[in-house]
Design a protein around this motif. Structure first.
Motif, PDB file in Angstrom:
ATOM      1  N   PHE A   1      -2.098  42.133 -80.250  1.00  0.00           N
ATOM      2  CA  PHE A   1      -3.562  41.799 -79.739  1.00  0.00           C
ATOM      3  C   PHE A   1      -4.580  41.085 -80.614  1.00  0.00           C
ATOM      4  O   PHE A   1      -5.060  40.052 -80.437  1.00  0.00           O
TER       5      PHE A   1
ATOM      6  N   LEU B   1      -5.866  37.284 -80.514  1.00  0.00           N
ATOM      7  CA  LEU B   1      -7.100  36.943 -80.815  1.00  0.00           C
ATOM      8  C   LEU B   1      -7.619  36.018 -81.955  1.00  0.00           C
ATOM      9  O   LEU B   1      -8.475  34.958 -81.830  1.00  0.00           O
TER      10      LEU B   1
ATOM     11  N   LEU C   1     -14.512  40.883 -77.673  1.00  0.00           N
ATOM     12  CA  LEU C   1     -12.972  40.858 -77.535  1.00  0.00           C
ATOM     13  C   LEU C   1     -12.191  41.683 -78.650  1.00  0.00           C
ATOM     14  O   LEU C   1     -11.260  42.011 -78.313  1.00  0.00           O
ATOM     15  N   ASP C   2     -13.187  41.534 -79.727  1.00  0.00           N
ATOM     16  CA  ASP C   2     -12.418  42.401 -80.851  1.00  0.00           C
ATOM     17  C   ASP C   2     -12.245  43.750 -80.435  1.00  0.00           C
ATOM     18  O   ASP C   2     -11.561  44.604 -81.248  1.00  0.00           O
TER      19      ASP C   2
ATOM     20  N   ILE D   1     -10.924  44.741 -77.916  1.00  0.00           N
ATOM     21  CA  ILE D   1      -9.658  45.112 -77.001  1.00  0.00           C
ATOM     22  C   ILE D   1      -8.382  45.591 -77.950  1.00  0.00           C
ATOM     23  O   ILE D   1      -7.672  46.555 -77.618  1.00  0.00           O
ATOM     24  N   PRO D   2      -7.948  45.083 -79.085  1.00  0.00           N
ATOM     25  CA  PRO D   2      -7.045  45.372 -79.886  1.00  0.00           C
ATOM     26  C   PRO D   2      -7.342  47.102 -80.188  1.00  0.00           C
ATOM     27  O   PRO D   2      -6.477  47.935 -80.089  1.00  0.00           O
TER      28      PRO D   2
ATOM     29  N   PHE E   1      -6.300  49.817 -77.373  1.00  0.00           N
ATOM     30  CA  PHE E   1      -5.078  50.015 -77.708  1.00  0.00           C
ATOM     31  C   PHE E   1      -4.541  50.883 -78.511  1.00  0.00           C
ATOM     32  O   PHE E   1      -3.748  51.867 -78.560  1.00  0.00           O
TER      33      PHE E   1
END
Lengths: 295, 295
Positions: free
Chosen positions: A12, A16, B5-6, B8-9, B12
């Motif tokens: 991910f 990105l 958005l950073d 999101i990884p 996980f």
């Protein structure tokens, strides 16, 4: 090497970062992440990370419409590495063990890897390599370093397949290949590159810009994976892979895809991520010259 | 704070780590990651990260069947922090500005956060805090530190709502609350905790084990988010939130969920992740005493 669950958050991150490098706005960046999420459940962990890497960069290309997001980065890496070519040659020329220095420099050049280190100051990294006085690599970093094995197999090998990894790094590969050729001008040396753009991996154009075509035949692997996935490679590549007396494999991607290979391979790489370091049994930052299989 | 958005990884990473802490095998770990991937496209980035955190830890609980994966970690953190309670008190007692030292220690205690630092040696971190001679926090780390504002609002406040963050850290909060009470024994102080287990966040039992109930009334926020999502909080909590003359908010999760709040809040935290640091405009590792809104 199989894909570890720890690779998943990293996919991910990579998606990105490369969407951003491709100039995607926030909406398209999100689209890339969502599509990756959609394809995740189907991905088998028995595949190697570069097989997923191929999927990741494929969807970045498709969604952003940018076929080669890392083009400028690669051009800059080539240019910066070419700028220090003379210094690298001088270093080899003034070394007591020229081949060892060339091998060390080739591994040191593996730092130019945008798949792992996403914000990389190539110029600063190259300056660091040159700043080292007598050695390109500190002894304590050489976790696995079978130079004796490398030298003895190299001596007998008539045909060498050298698997390139990244743009820029190819200049360091050139220095090693030129040194091999200086020792024995009759060796057949083939330098394999990726078939299509993926991250900052070396393509035919990078190999030629960096002048490696003067001392090695440059061929494509036939695949766009950021590694060497044999099932995706061209017949021409596979013939060479079988025929070669020695395979020299550079970098993490090639290691990840060939660590279960049925032939002898010398892996030259820097262990740049914790998953690979754990798989090899070394620390992050260690340099590896690993003989895989006796024959 | 919105979700970047950073983040999101990182979701996980958090999911994988907490599945492991819950004792899940590789198959269940994968299941957690796949389910998270499935819910990702629906998640709105206008929500704060702890709202997704709540989803992440919810599915870890459901898939692993482990209701409180961090229980042992929390118990250990409480124990280790209680072990240094006397030393913390001594430090405050021997300080020229006792309140300042208590505030600094309360922020330093925010290092005990398993949501960000996943492999945390709490004992070593606490030892580091105690090792600092005269200051709990180095001056150069105080990126935003409105101690004057904090002191002046505190002086007038009759009712204080203190939003707790992590187990263990609660001992540091206790030291600050005791100092506030020493200055003015008539203040009403309410300490709010999470309603259900989420990461190593403080619950009523942690607050009581750490003895904070002796100097503050302990209430639940009514929510199991690792932050303060007002729309999920109980009426009792919201009444207190409105009524309080001063809100002291500890940690990243409370900051992330309340940084857009319509009332005055003092945020006390360490900026432990690059996304928050960027949002605040400071460096990772900086300590923050931020007055949000004038009133």
């Amino acid at each position: 090497m199989k894909t570890y669950l720890d690779c998943i958050p990293c996919f991910f991150k990579q998606a990105l970062e490369s969407a951003r490098i491709a100039g995607a706005g926030e909406k398209k960046q999100r689209e890339v992440l969502n599509e990756l999420a959609g394809s995740l459940p189907e991905f088998s962990l028995t595949s190697s990370p570069p097989e997923m890497g191929r999927v990741v960069y494929g969807l970045v290309k498709r969604i952003t419409g940018e076929d080669d997001p890392y083009r400028e980065i690669k051009e800059k890496s080539n240019r910066l590495a070419l700028n220090i070519y003379d210094s690298l040659k001088k270093r080899v020329n003034s070394s007591r063990d020229r081949l060892l220095m060339a091998v060390e420099l080739a591994i040191a050049g593996n730092i130019i890897d945008y798949g792992v280190k996403r914000s990389l100051d190539v110029g600063a990294e190259l300056a660091k390599i040159l700043a080292e006085e007598n050695k390109a690599i500190k002894e304590e970093k050489k976790a696995i370093f079978d130079y004796a094995g490398f030298k003895s197999v190299l001596k007998k090998a008539k045909t060498i397949l050298y698997l390139g990894d990244n743009a820029g790094e190819v200049v360091f590969d050139r220095v090693l290949i030129e040194e091999i050729r200086r020792i024995d001008g009759d060796k057949e040396i083939v330098y394999a590159v990726r078939d299509k753009p993926v991250i900052n991996d070396v393509l035919i154009e990078d190999a030629c810009v960096c002048g490696i075509d003067r001392s090695a035949k440059v061929i494509s692997s036939g695949s766009d994976a950021p590694g060497t996935v044999l099932s995706l490679c061209s017949k021409e590549f596979l013939r060479m892979y079988k025929r070669a007396d020695m395979v020299i494999s550079k970098g993490q991607g090639n290691f990840e895809t060939l660590s279960g290979a049925k032939r002898q391979i010398f892996f030259l790489l820097m262990a740049k991520c914790p998953v690979i370091a754990k798989d090899i049994g070394c620390n992050v930052g260690d340099v590896i010259l690993l003989r895989h299989r006796e024959l």
